[in-house]
Design a protein around this motif. Structure first.
Motif, short mmCIF file in Angstrom:
data_model
loop_
_atom_site.label_atom_id
_atom_site.label_comp_id
_atom_site.label_asym_id
_atom_site.label_seq_id
_atom_site.Cartn_x
_atom_site.Cartn_y
_atom_site.Cartn_z
N ILE A 108 -12.31 -50.26 -0.92
CA ILE A 108 -10.97 -49.71 -0.72
C ILE A 108 -10.61 -49.77 0.76
N LEU A 109 -9.44 -50.33 1.07
CA LEU A 109 -9.01 -50.55 2.44
C LEU A 109 -7.69 -49.82 2.71
N PRO A 110 -7.53 -49.25 3.89
CA PRO A 110 -6.31 -48.48 4.18
C PRO A 110 -5.13 -49.41 4.43
N PRO A 111 -3.93 -49.00 4.02
CA PRO A 111 -2.75 -49.82 4.26
C PRO A 111 -2.19 -49.56 5.66
N PRO A 112 -1.36 -50.48 6.16
CA PRO A 112 -0.60 -50.17 7.39
C PRO A 112 0.30 -48.96 7.13
N ARG A 113 0.44 -48.11 8.14
CA ARG A 113 1.27 -46.92 7.97
C ARG A 113 2.67 -47.21 8.53
N THR A 114 3.40 -48.04 7.78
CA THR A 114 4.76 -48.42 8.15
C THR A 114 5.71 -48.07 7.01
N SER A 115 7.00 -48.09 7.30
CA SER A 115 8.00 -47.80 6.27
C SER A 115 7.95 -48.83 5.14
N GLU A 116 7.76 -50.09 5.51
CA GLU A 116 7.69 -51.15 4.50
C GLU A 116 6.48 -50.97 3.60
N SER A 117 5.34 -50.66 4.19
CA SER A 117 4.13 -50.43 3.41
C SER A 117 4.28 -49.21 2.51
N LEU A 118 4.93 -48.17 3.03
CA LEU A 118 5.15 -46.97 2.23
C LEU A 118 6.04 -47.28 1.03
N ASP A 119 7.06 -48.09 1.22
CA ASP A 119 7.95 -48.44 0.11
C ASP A 119 7.17 -49.15 -1.01
N VAL A 120 6.30 -50.07 -0.63
CA VAL A 120 5.48 -50.79 -1.62
C VAL A 120 4.58 -49.81 -2.36
N LEU A 121 3.91 -48.95 -1.61
CA LEU A 121 3.03 -47.96 -2.22
C LEU A 121 3.79 -47.06 -3.19
N VAL A 122 4.94 -46.57 -2.77
CA VAL A 122 5.72 -45.68 -3.62
C VAL A 122 6.13 -46.38 -4.92
N ASP A 123 6.57 -47.63 -4.82
CA ASP A 123 6.96 -48.37 -6.03
C ASP A 123 5.77 -48.52 -6.98
N ASN A 124 4.60 -48.85 -6.45
CA ASN A 124 3.43 -49.03 -7.31
C ASN A 124 2.98 -47.72 -7.93
N VAL A 125 3.04 -46.65 -7.16
CA VAL A 125 2.66 -45.35 -7.70
C VAL A 125 3.60 -44.94 -8.82
N ARG A 126 4.88 -45.15 -8.63
CA ARG A 126 5.83 -44.79 -9.68
C ARG A 126 5.60 -45.61 -10.95
N GLN A 127 5.30 -46.90 -10.80
CA GLN A 127 4.98 -47.71 -11.98
C GLN A 127 3.75 -47.18 -12.69
N ALA A 128 2.74 -46.84 -11.92
CA ALA A 128 1.51 -46.32 -12.52
C ALA A 128 1.78 -45.00 -13.24
N GLN A 129 2.55 -44.13 -12.63
CA GLN A 129 2.84 -42.83 -13.24
C GLN A 129 3.53 -42.99 -14.59
N GLU A 130 4.38 -44.01 -14.72
CA GLU A 130 5.06 -44.23 -16.00
C GLU A 130 4.09 -44.62 -17.11
N LEU A 131 2.96 -45.22 -16.75
CA LEU A 131 2.00 -45.69 -17.74
C LEU A 131 0.89 -44.67 -18.03
N LEU A 132 0.81 -43.64 -17.23
CA LEU A 132 -0.28 -42.68 -17.37
C LEU A 132 0.15 -41.46 -18.17
N PRO A 133 -0.76 -40.93 -19.01
CA PRO A 133 -0.40 -39.78 -19.84
C PRO A 133 -0.55 -38.44 -19.13
N VAL A 134 -1.12 -38.45 -17.92
CA VAL A 134 -1.39 -37.22 -17.18
C VAL A 134 -1.02 -37.44 -15.71
N PRO A 135 -0.94 -36.37 -14.92
CA PRO A 135 -0.59 -36.53 -13.50
C PRO A 135 -1.60 -37.39 -12.74
#
Length: 269
Positions: A108-135
């Motif tokens: 596991i490698l840390p991402p750059p802490r930039t606005s662009e990187s945060l946007d990508v992370l947020v989009d992926n997290v939201r997609q994952a949350q839609e597929l998961l049955p729990v928090p």
């Protein structure tokens, strides 16, 4: 994490190499690596632990939520199936990436802490949350180097992630200790900035020094400084749970029990 998050107590990471040990230890919950579990054929040890009424929390290591590649939804669905098999109250992964194109880091490698990187992370997290049955809760990682041109501190990056996705946090005091020494992270600033009310539970692990660098190995005893950070965290808030991680060079049952006792003592300071 919120009003619906269970009080977990003190737990340990379940590994096949110490399955019988974990069964014998006095713990309140266990965490398992989701990729190591086939939900159609659960390990007998984990089934026994679950039958005793202890929560089993799946912890993923390969979703690569901070990666620029399209989210691998089959990995998320596997995590969902494991969560359902254990009736888990929540699942977790990392604020990290593990692959880029055809390249697999194997870590596991840390991402750059930039606005662009945060946007990508947020989009992926939201997609994952839609597929998961729990928090979903996410863990910050220990790092040996940082990307240049950071727009946020690590704590600010995590706070914005939580604000935009509603995810929980796994706060790893061993990772915080490592980053304080290796990268200059200020633990007090970190604890002042991250949303402590969104902590799902806490990780505590061991490490060792080598050539002036602190390595978060999960293969050595927990150092006193990490227990001090745990106590300082508990002076600010009461997280739902605290968990001991050990992934290699497994000690005796008595040594693991002693580390769990040291964690309880730090919490009670």
């Amino acid at each position: 994490m919120d009003a619906g998050t269970p009080r977990l107590g003190v737990g340990i990471g379940w590994r096949r190499e110490i399955d019988l040990t974990v069964e014998r230890l006095d713990v309140d919950f266990v965490e398992c690596v989701a990729e190591d579990v086939d939900p159609r054929r659960l390990p007998e040890s984990l089934s026994l632990i679950r039958e005793r009424g202890l929560p089993v929390l799946p912890h993923a290591v390969s979703l690569s939520l901070a990666g620029a590649e399209p989210l691998d939804t089959e990995r998320v669905r596997h995590l969902a199936r494991v969560a359902t098999a254990f009736d888990a109250p929540l699942v977790s992964d990392h604020v990290a990436f593990t692959r880029a194109g055809q390249w697999e880091a194997g870590h596991i490698l840390p991402p750059p802490r930039t606005s662009e990187s945060l946007d990508v992370l947020v989009d992926n997290v939201r997609q994952a949350q839609e597929l998961l049955p729990v928090p979903l809760a996410l863990e910050h990682v220990a790092a040996l180097v940082e990307w240049p041109d950071a727009e946020f501190t690590e704590a600010e990056f995590l706070a914005r992630l939580v604000e935009r996705t509603g995810c929980g946090l796994i706060l790893d005091v061993a990772n915080l200790h490592a980053n304080a020494h290796n990268l200059g992270t200020d633990p007090e600033e970190f604890l002042d900035t991250v949303p402590l009310d969104r902590i799902a539970y806490v990780h505590v692990g061991g490490g060792t020094w080598q050539d002036g660098i602190y390595h978060d190995t999960h293969a050595h005893p927990v150092v006193p400084e990490v227990l001090d950070l745990l106590a300082r965290l508990h002076a600010r808030t009461s997280p739902p749970g605290v968990m001991l991680e050990r992934d290699d060079r497994y000690p005796s049952d008595d040594e693991l029990a002693a580390e769990l006792a040291a964690i309880r003592a730090a919490i009670a300071r």
